[in-house]
Structure formats: structure tokens, C-alpha cells
Design a protein around this motif. Structure first.
Motif, PDB file in Angstrom:
ATOM      1  N   VAL A  17     -12.082  29.807  -8.971  1.00 39.90           N
ATOM      2  CA  VAL A  17     -13.375  29.358  -8.137  1.00 39.90           C
ATOM      3  C   VAL A  17     -14.147  31.248  -8.252  1.00 39.90           C
ATOM      4  O   VAL A  17     -14.410  31.911  -9.439  1.00 39.90           O
ATOM      5  CB  VAL A  17     -13.889  29.015  -6.918  1.00 39.90           C
ATOM      6  N   LEU A  18     -12.998  31.387  -8.181  1.00 40.99           N
ATOM      7  CA  LEU A  18     -13.185  33.638  -7.899  1.00 40.99           C
ATOM      8  C   LEU A  18     -12.810  33.919  -8.707  1.00 40.99           C
ATOM      9  O   LEU A  18     -13.767  34.454  -9.468  1.00 40.99           O
ATOM     10  CB  LEU A  18     -12.330  34.194  -7.455  1.00 40.99           C
ATOM     11  N   ILE A  19     -12.038  33.250  -9.801  1.00 41.30           N
ATOM     12  CA  ILE A  19     -12.599  33.718 -11.825  1.00 41.30           C
ATOM     13  C   ILE A  19     -13.491  33.847 -11.937  1.00 41.30           C
ATOM     14  O   ILE A  19     -14.083  34.330 -13.464  1.00 41.30           O
ATOM     15  CB  ILE A  19     -11.015  33.398 -11.720  1.00 41.30           C
ATOM     16  N   TYR A  20     -13.857  32.334 -11.686  1.00 40.95           N
ATOM     17  CA  TYR A  20     -14.903  31.210 -12.655  1.00 40.95           C
ATOM     18  C   TYR A  20     -16.455  32.536 -12.595  1.00 40.95           C
ATOM     19  O   TYR A  20     -17.334  32.519 -12.903  1.00 40.95           O
ATOM     20  CB  TYR A  20     -15.148  30.125 -12.612  1.00 40.95           C
ATOM     21  N   LEU A  21     -16.951  33.197 -10.691  1.00 46.36           N
ATOM     22  CA  LEU A  21     -17.778  33.715 -10.640  1.00 46.36           C
ATOM     23  C   LEU A  21     -17.670  35.193 -11.094  1.00 46.36           C
ATOM     24  O   LEU A  21     -18.600  35.432 -11.857  1.00 46.36           O
ATOM     25  CB  LEU A  21     -17.562  33.539  -9.202  1.00 46.36           C
ATOM     26  N   GLY A  79     -21.482  33.095 -19.799  1.00 42.58           N
ATOM     27  CA  GLY A  79     -21.835  31.971 -19.315  1.00 42.58           C
ATOM     28  C   GLY A  79     -21.745  30.798 -18.239  1.00 42.58           C
ATOM     29  O   GLY A  79     -21.163  30.039 -18.564  1.00 42.58           O
ATOM     30  N   PRO A  80     -22.449  30.280 -17.291  1.00 46.34           N
ATOM     31  CA  PRO A  80     -22.629  29.233 -16.306  1.00 46.34           C
ATOM     32  C   PRO A  80     -21.917  28.244 -16.731  1.00 46.34           C
ATOM     33  O   PRO A  80     -20.730  27.708 -15.862  1.00 46.34           O
ATOM     34  CB  PRO A  80     -23.075  29.712 -15.298  1.00 46.34           C
ATOM     35  N   LEU A  81     -22.237  27.480 -17.806  1.00 43.99           N
ATOM     36  CA  LEU A  81     -22.411  26.734 -18.200  1.00 43.99           C
ATOM     37  C   LEU A  81     -21.199  26.398 -19.295  1.00 43.99           C
ATOM     38  O   LEU A  81     -20.936  24.805 -19.586  1.00 43.99           O
ATOM     39  CB  LEU A  81     -23.543  25.305 -18.586  1.00 43.99           C
ATOM     40  N   LEU A  82     -21.903  27.565 -20.447  1.00 43.81           N
ATOM     41  CA  LEU A  82     -20.567  26.829 -21.492  1.00 43.81           C
ATOM     42  C   LEU A  82     -20.378  28.712 -22.224  1.00 43.81           C
ATOM     43  O   LEU A  82     -21.026  28.772 -23.297  1.00 43.81           O
ATOM     44  CB  LEU A  82     -21.119  26.052 -22.504  1.00 43.81           C
ATOM     45  N   PRO A 112     -16.402  30.971 -26.591  1.00 48.74           N
ATOM     46  CA  PRO A 112     -15.246  31.336 -26.736  1.00 48.74           C
ATOM     47  C   PRO A 112     -14.440  33.137 -26.691  1.00 48.74           C
ATOM     48  O   PRO A 112     -13.137  33.059 -26.018  1.00 48.74           O
ATOM     49  CB  PRO A 112     -14.726  30.366 -27.928  1.00 48.74           C
ATOM     50  N   ASP A 113     -15.209  33.973 -27.461  1.00 46.46           N
ATOM     51  CA  ASP A 113     -14.876  35.315 -27.619  1.00 46.46           C
ATOM     52  C   ASP A 113     -14.377  35.633 -25.545  1.00 46.46           C
ATOM     53  O   ASP A 113     -13.633  36.622 -25.834  1.00 46.46           O
ATOM     54  CB  ASP A 113     -15.705  35.763 -28.139  1.00 46.46           C
ATOM     55  N   ILE A 114     -15.630  35.700 -24.859  1.00 50.90           N
ATOM     56  CA  ILE A 114     -15.172  35.995 -23.471  1.00 50.90           C
ATOM     57  C   ILE A 114     -14.240  34.775 -22.705  1.00 50.90           C
ATOM     58  O   ILE A 114     -13.019  35.975 -22.233  1.00 50.90           O
ATOM     59  CB  ILE A 114     -16.616  35.826 -22.944  1.00 50.90           C
ATOM     60  N   MET A 115     -14.161  34.390 -23.223  1.00 51.86           N
ATOM     61  CA  MET A 115     -12.753  33.278 -22.399  1.00 51.86           C
ATOM     62  C   MET A 115     -11.503  34.279 -23.351  1.00 51.86           C
ATOM     63  O   MET A 115     -10.725  34.274 -22.642  1.00 51.86           O
ATOM     64  CB  MET A 115     -12.504  31.372 -23.002  1.00 51.86           C
ATOM     65  N   VAL A 116     -10.980  33.758 -24.621  1.00 54.77           N
ATOM     66  CA  VAL A 116     -10.089  34.458 -25.254  1.00 54.77           C
ATOM     67  C   VAL A 116      -9.632  36.533 -24.187  1.00 54.77           C
ATOM     68  O   VAL A 116      -8.693  36.015 -24.446  1.00 54.77           O
ATOM     69  CB  VAL A 116     -10.466  35.108 -27.054  1.00 54.77           C
ATOM     70  N   ARG A 117     -11.564  37.054 -24.308  1.00 53.54           N
ATOM     71  CA  ARG A 117     -10.816  38.605 -23.669  1.00 53.54           C
ATOM     72  C   ARG A 117     -10.400  38.169 -21.918  1.00 53.54           C
ATOM     73  O   ARG A 117     -10.129  38.846 -21.704  1.00 53.54           O
ATOM     74  CB  ARG A 117     -12.134  38.824 -23.181  1.00 53.54           C
ATOM     75  N   TRP A 118     -10.831  36.861 -21.558  1.00 53.70           N
ATOM     76  CA  TRP A 118     -10.795  37.492 -20.171  1.00 53.70           C
ATOM     77  C   TRP A 118      -8.939  36.159 -19.907  1.00 53.70           C
ATOM     78  O   TRP A 118      -8.140  36.239 -18.824  1.00 53.70           O
ATOM     79  CB  TRP A 118     -11.018  35.846 -18.926  1.00 53.70           C
ATOM     80  N   HIS A 128     -12.237  28.591 -17.096  1.00 56.60           N
ATOM     81  CA  HIS A 128     -12.933  26.947 -17.394  1.00 56.60           C
ATOM     82  C   HIS A 128     -14.066  27.222 -18.116  1.00 56.60           C
ATOM     83  O   HIS A 128     -14.571  28.586 -18.153  1.00 56.60           O
ATOM     84  CB  HIS A 128     -12.809  26.787 -15.601  1.00 56.60           C
ATOM     85  N   PHE A 129     -14.257  26.378 -19.185  1.00 57.75           N
ATOM     86  CA  PHE A 129     -14.792  26.409 -20.146  1.00 57.75           C
ATOM     87  C   PHE A 129     -16.368  25.929 -19.089  1.00 57.75           C
ATOM     88  O   PHE A 129     -17.340  24.871 -19.241  1.00 57.75           O
ATOM     89  CB  PHE A 129     -14.683  25.390 -21.044  1.00 57.75           C
ATOM     90  N   GLY A 130     -17.011  26.126 -17.912  1.00 55.03           N
ATOM     91  CA  GLY A 130     -18.297  26.857 -17.548  1.00 55.03           C
ATOM     92  C   GLY A 130     -18.217  26.149 -16.315  1.00 55.03           C
ATOM     93  O   GLY A 130     -17.378  25.601 -15.693  1.00 55.03           O
ATOM     94  N   ALA A 131     -18.386  25.403 -15.556  1.00 54.28           N
ATOM     95  CA  ALA A 131     -19.225  24.856 -13.616  1.00 54.28           C
ATOM     96  C   ALA A 131     -18.845  22.711 -14.127  1.00 54.28           C
ATOM     97  O   ALA A 131     -17.834  22.569 -13.377  1.00 54.28           O
ATOM     98  CB  ALA A 131     -20.806  24.709 -13.680  1.00 54.28           C
ATOM     99  N   LEU A 132     -18.979  22.256 -14.901  1.00 52.50           N
ATOM    100  CA  LEU A 132     -18.801  21.156 -15.407  1.00 52.50           C
ATOM    101  C   LEU A 132     -17.384  20.793 -14.834  1.00 52.50           C
ATOM    102  O   LEU A 132     -16.215  20.155 -14.426  1.00 52.50           O
ATOM    103  CB  LEU A 132     -19.447  20.142 -15.766  1.00 52.50           C
ATOM    104  N   HIS A 133     -16.523  21.802 -16.073  1.00 53.71           N
ATOM    105  CA  HIS A 133     -15.101  21.762 -16.278  1.00 53.71           C
ATOM    106  C   HIS A 133     -14.616  21.763 -15.005  1.00 53.71           C
ATOM    107  O   HIS A 133     -13.585  21.588 -14.479  1.00 53.71           O
ATOM    108  CB  HIS A 133     -14.843  22.910 -17.363  1.00 53.71           C
ATOM    109  N   LEU A 134     -14.856  22.941 -14.072  1.00 57.34           N
ATOM    110  CA  LEU A 134     -14.543  23.951 -12.559  1.00 57.34           C
ATOM    111  C   LEU A 134     -14.549  22.957 -12.076  1.00 57.34           C
ATOM    112  O   LEU A 134     -13.497  22.497 -11.088  1.00 57.34           O
ATOM    113  CB  LEU A 134     -15.054  24.862 -12.029  1.00 57.34           C
ATOM    114  N   LEU A 135     -15.439  21.957 -11.446  1.00 55.77           N
ATOM    115  CA  LEU A 135     -15.994  21.286 -11.119  1.00 55.77           C
ATOM    116  C   LEU A 135     -15.367  20.150 -10.472  1.00 55.77           C
ATOM    117  O   LEU A 135     -14.412  18.896  -9.871  1.00 55.77           O
ATOM    118  CB  LEU A 135     -17.445  20.931 -10.274  1.00 55.77           C
ATOM    119  N   LEU A 136     -15.310  19.166 -12.281  1.00 52.02           N
ATOM    120  CA  LEU A 136     -14.048  18.499 -12.553  1.00 52.02           C
ATOM    121  C   LEU A 136     -12.541  18.937 -11.619  1.00 52.02           C
ATOM    122  O   LEU A 136     -11.813  18.370 -11.380  1.00 52.02           O
ATOM    123  CB  LEU A 136     -14.463  18.460 -13.884  1.00 52.02           C
ATOM    124  N   ASN A 137     -12.297  19.341 -11.996  1.00 55.51           N
ATOM    125  CA  ASN A 137     -10.805  20.169 -12.057  1.00 55.51           C
ATOM    126  C   ASN A 137     -11.149  20.910 -10.303  1.00 55.51           C
ATOM    127  O   ASN A 137      -8.997  19.952 -10.138  1.00 55.51           O
ATOM    128  CB  ASN A 137     -10.826  21.325 -12.846  1.00 55.51           C
TER     129      ASN A 137
END
Length: 502
Positions: A163-167, A175-178, A181-187, A210-219
Motif C-alpha cells: 500500500v505504501l509503494i502504491y501511495l 494514475g490512481p486507477l490505471l 506503463p512507463d511509470i510502472m517501468v520506472r518504479w 500494482h496497476f491501480g487501486a482495484l488491482h491493489l485491493l483485490l491482491n
């Protein structure tokens, strides 16, 4: 609206004496049977019995015994009938139970009580169906997921870290929802060219993105459920090892499966690994044969459903399968440390061997998988040849249209559309596909210029088609600008080729 008066009730704390809470529960059961109070409920949290009236003047009551850290909480409450009695009567009933308990506790056989508890616990209801376990509010349930406690230490730390990394990502522009991909690669997402290019640490960091809030919450919902149950059963160290090793295994299988680079991230591979670990342990002698079959059927159905759901486009099912298989291997290895009589040195030995095995798998992948780059290079050269063929065809069309006086206007429009505009659109799509290949950085830079070059040509031929369709010269200046911009990019490409010796 009239309100019914509260029924009389009384709670009496009773010290456990020399017994543990589990032993005290069995002794409380003996007390109820000795008093001939019928049992209504028995669980790990306590018991409920009914005190039937000894005479017509006595009210009935429910006596609830709850386990606390060092005492029993004996509560006697009137049942909702006409003859509810008084609080003093409820106090007397609770005292009657307490005196009987204290008399037996002094002479109780603790070992025998513990043996009976181990036999009885198999029939206890689960906590979510136990009437003696308070139901937390939604807010309390969420907060409990982050709160470490006995038998639940590593799981809340893992949830908090995800959760901390997502925040942090959202705070830095993702983007909080999606997220892009370039940002995901940088992280630190797992991407084949980068991971195999020396950034092996992406195998682990991808498990916390995680690719957004829903992805995080489900996992995190799944991690809380499997993590809490498994950590209480096998311990925090084993759970942490299983999570990390399964996450690495999931990333490796994803890397092997996707020859065309994809951006892979999420904790689901590691979570599937925990389910695989549990699945392996269920098949061992740690679980009684009587309950093994229904547990296997339930867990197998759950895993199968989620793997089937993973066939949906956009879900990295290769990582799920990799995590599941890795978790099963870890589970069978950890079984050696959980058997009765296993020496203390067995756990560090097994964890060390598992760590060495994973390190070897990573080293082997980094050495062997890059051979796929040869196939990527072949596909790249073939794509450039196709690109040049369409480019030449489009330019030859323009030369033909300038020189020919026999081509009709309708034929010219058709060919401008198919050989010119559609051809450059296909080239733009081709460049985007080539950019997903495992290629050296210089080639990706070249493709970046070719992509912009193709966009200029698409705009140029769109205006040429429009000018002919409208029989207008109003677009001539714009066509000239796009052509000049495209020529500048050709110069930049030629300089890049000269610098690299091509």
C-alpha cells in the motif's frame, strides 16, 4: 415507541488457576456437565450452556463462559421470558458456576485436559461463524489488516509495504486507477529487455507494484486471508520465505513465457505461491486424512477458478502459474521443518538451500534467456525491410501521379488511400510492434525517430488525399511543412547510422 426493559445479566471474572486457557475451557465443559446444564455452543472462544430452572419460581438463564488471557468471564443472562428474574439471581448462577470451577481446578489433570482440547478443536466452528467472537465493523476490519499481533506479523508488514509503494507512486504522478506503463517501468516493473539487460532486481520489485487501486485491493484482500491463516499455521519466517521465493519464481516464469516484452507487476504471483504452499502441505501427513479430501477439493476449485479467470487478456497468468508451482516446491521443502521431531537446524538449512536454488535459477535465466535476442534481431531486420518497401511504394506513387496524365481522379484517390495513407498507417503500427522487441537501446532510439517520421507521413498523405478530393491547393503549405519535418528526421537517422557504423 416503547422499549423493552433490559434483561437481568451479571458477569463474574474467574481466575484460570494453574491451567492454560485451552485447558480451562475443557474444565469449564466438565463443570457444566456436572451441574447438568445442557451445552448450547462450544468453540475456541468459550462455551454457552443453559441453566434450567430447578423450580417453578426460578427463571431460566444462559451462562456464557468466554476465555481471556488469565481468567474466565462467566456471564449469566436471563432469557426473554415472562419470568426473567433479577440481577441478583444471575449473580447467584454465575457464582454457582465459579465455585464449581475453582473446586475442580485445584485437582484437575492438565495433561488430560490438553489432550481432550486437541481432540475437540477439530469440531470447533471457524472464527467467522463463532457466535462468541465479536464481529468487527468495516473500519475495524480494514485497520486489523495492518495491525501486527501474535501469529500475524509478516502479513500486515507485506500489506503495508504494498500500500505504501502504491501511495508513493500516486503522490509522484502515477494514475490512481490505471498508471501509465512507463511509470510502472520506472518504479521497477518486470520487463524482459530491462531485466535480462542487468536489472535483475526487477524480479522482486515487480511483486510490490500494482496497476491501480482495484488491482491493489483485490491482491491485498487475498493476501490478508491466506496470509493470516498460513502465518498462524507455519510461522512468520516460513511465510515470508514462501512469499518472496514464490514472487521471484512468478517473475522468472513470466520472463520466460513472454518473448515479446510486456510490463508485468503485482503481488498475485507471490499470493498464488502461498496458495501453492498451502496446497502442498495439505497433501502431507500434517493434515489428517479425514479432512484432507474436502480441503483439497475446496482449495483446488479456488485455484482452478482463479487460473481460469487469468485467461482474460491483460492478466499475466504465466506469473500466476509460476508462483503456484514455486509455492508448492517451497511447501514440500518446508514440510521437512514442520514434522514432529524436526531439529531446529532443519529450518535454516532448508531456507538456505531454497535460496541457493532460486539464485541459481535467476543466474541461469539471465544467461540463457537472452538468446531470444537473436530472434528479436531477425524480426527487427525483417520489419525494417517491410517498412522500406511500403515507403518506396508510397513515394513511387507520388512520382507516378505527377507524371501520368491517364490516371483518373477516382483511381488516384483510391491509390493515395491504399498505397499511401493506409501504407503509412501500417508502417506506424509496425514500428510500434518492433519497439516491443528485445533490442539494444540504440535501436529503440532509432524506432522512436521512425515512429515520429511515420506520423508526419500519415499527416502528409492525409492532406494530399484531401487536397485531391476537394480539388484544392489550400493544403500545399501544410504538406510542405510535414515533408520538411520528415526529411529532418531522415537526416537525424542517417547521422545515427553513421555514428554507429551502420
Amino acid at each position: 415507541m416503547a422499549r423493552s426493559p433490559a434483561l437481568p445479566s451479571y458477569t463474574l471474572p474467574v481466575p484460570l488457576g494453574p491451567l492454560t486457557p485451552e485447558q480451562a475451557l475443557m474444565l469449564a465443559l466438565d463443570v457444566a456437565q456436572g451441574l447438568r446444564w445442557p451445552l448450547r455452543h462450544l468453540s475456541a472462544a468459550g462455551l454457552v450452556v443453559q441453566r434450567n430452572p430447578a423450580s417453578a419460581t426460578e427463571p431460566p438463564a444462559l451462562v456464557t463462559v468466554r476465555l481471556a488471557a488469565d481468567e474466565l468471564l462467566v456471564n449469566s443472562s436471563a432469557v426473554p421470558k415472562e419470568l426473567a428474574g433479577t440481577r441478583a439471581q444471575q449473580q447467584a448462577y454465575a457464582g454457582e458456576f465459579a465455585r464449581a470451577y475453582q473446586g475442580l481446578a485445584a485437582v484437575a489433570d492438565a495433561a488430560e485436559l490438553q489432550r481432550r482440547y486437541e481432540q475437540a478443536r477439530a469440531d470447533f466452528p471457524p472464527p467467522d461463524k463463532d457466535v462468541l467472537v465479536p464481529r468487527p465493523t468495516a473500519a475495524q476490519s480494514v485497520l486489523d489488516a495492518f495491525r501486527p499481533r501474535r501469529g500475524y506479523v509478516v502479513t500486515p508488514v507485506l500489506i503495508s509495504l504494498n500500500v505504501l509503494i502504491y501511495l508513493l507512486m500516486v503522490a509522484n504522478g502515477a494514475g490512481p486507477l490505471l498508471p501509465d506503463p512507463d511509470i510502472m517501468v520506472r518504479w521497477g516493473a518486470n520487463v524482459r529487455p530491462l531485466t535480462l539487460g542487468g536489472e535483475w532486481w526487477r524480479l522482486l520489485t515487480a511483486c510490490f507494484l500494482h496497476f491501480g487501486a482495484l488491482h491493489l485491493l483485490l491482491n491485498m484482500f487475498a493476501l490478508r486471508n491466506i496470509g493470516e491463516e498460513l502465518e498462524q499455521g507455519i510461522g512468520s519466517v516460513r511465510l515470508l520465505a514462501g512469499y518472496l521465493l514464490a514472487g521471484l519464481g512468478a517473475s522468472l516464469v513470466s520472463l520466460w513465457w513472454h518473448e515479446q516484452p510486456v510490463v508485468s507487476a503485482g503481488a498475485s504471483g507471490a499470493i498464488f505461491g502461498l496458495f501453492g504452499l498451502l496446497l502442498a502441505l495439505i497433501t502431507t501427513t500434517l493434515v489428517d486424512a479425514k479432512v484432507r479430501k474436502p480441503l483439497l477439493a475446496s482449495l483446488g476449485s479456488f485455484i482452478g477458478y482463479n487460473l481460469l479467470f487469468g485467461l482474460v487478456p491483460g492478466i499475466d497468468n504465466a506469473a500466476h502459474i509460476g508462483g503456484l508451482l514455486t509455492g508448492m516446491v517451497v511447501g514440500y521443502a518446508l514440510f521437512l521443518t514442520l514434522r514432529r521431531g524436526a531439529p531446529k537446524w532443519m529450518l535454516p538449512l532448508v531456507l538456505g538451500l531454497l535460496g541457493l536454488g532460486m539464485a541459481g535459477a535467476i543466474a541461469g535465466a539471465l544467461r540463457l534467456l537472452p538468446r531470444a535476442a537473436d530472434r528479436a534481431a531477425t524480426a527487427y531486420e525483417a520489419g525494417l525491410t517491410e517498412f522500406q518497401r511500403r515507403e518506396q511504394r508510397a513515394e513511387q506513387l507520388l512520382a507516378t501521379l505527377r507524371q501520368s496524365t491517364t490516371i483518373s481522379r477516382e483511381e488516384a484517390l483510391r491509390r493515395l488511400q491504399t498505397e499511401g495513407l493506409d501504407g503509412w498507417r501500417q508502417n506506424l503500427q509496425l514500428v510500434q510492434r518492433l519497439d516491443s522487441l528485445e533490442l539494444p537501446t540504440a535501436e529503440h532510439q532509432r524506432l522512436l525517430l521512425l515512429r515520429q517520421y511515420s506520423r508526419y507521413q500519415v499527416r502528409r498523405f492525409r492532406l494530399l488525399h484531401r487536397a485531391l478530393a476537394e480539388n484544392s491547393s489550400a493544403y500545399s503549405d501544410s504538406v510542405r511543412v510535414y515533408q520538411q519535418q520528415a526529411e529532418r528526421l531522415v537526416d537525424a537517422l542517417n547521422k545515427m547510422d553513421a555514428a554507429s557504423g551502420q
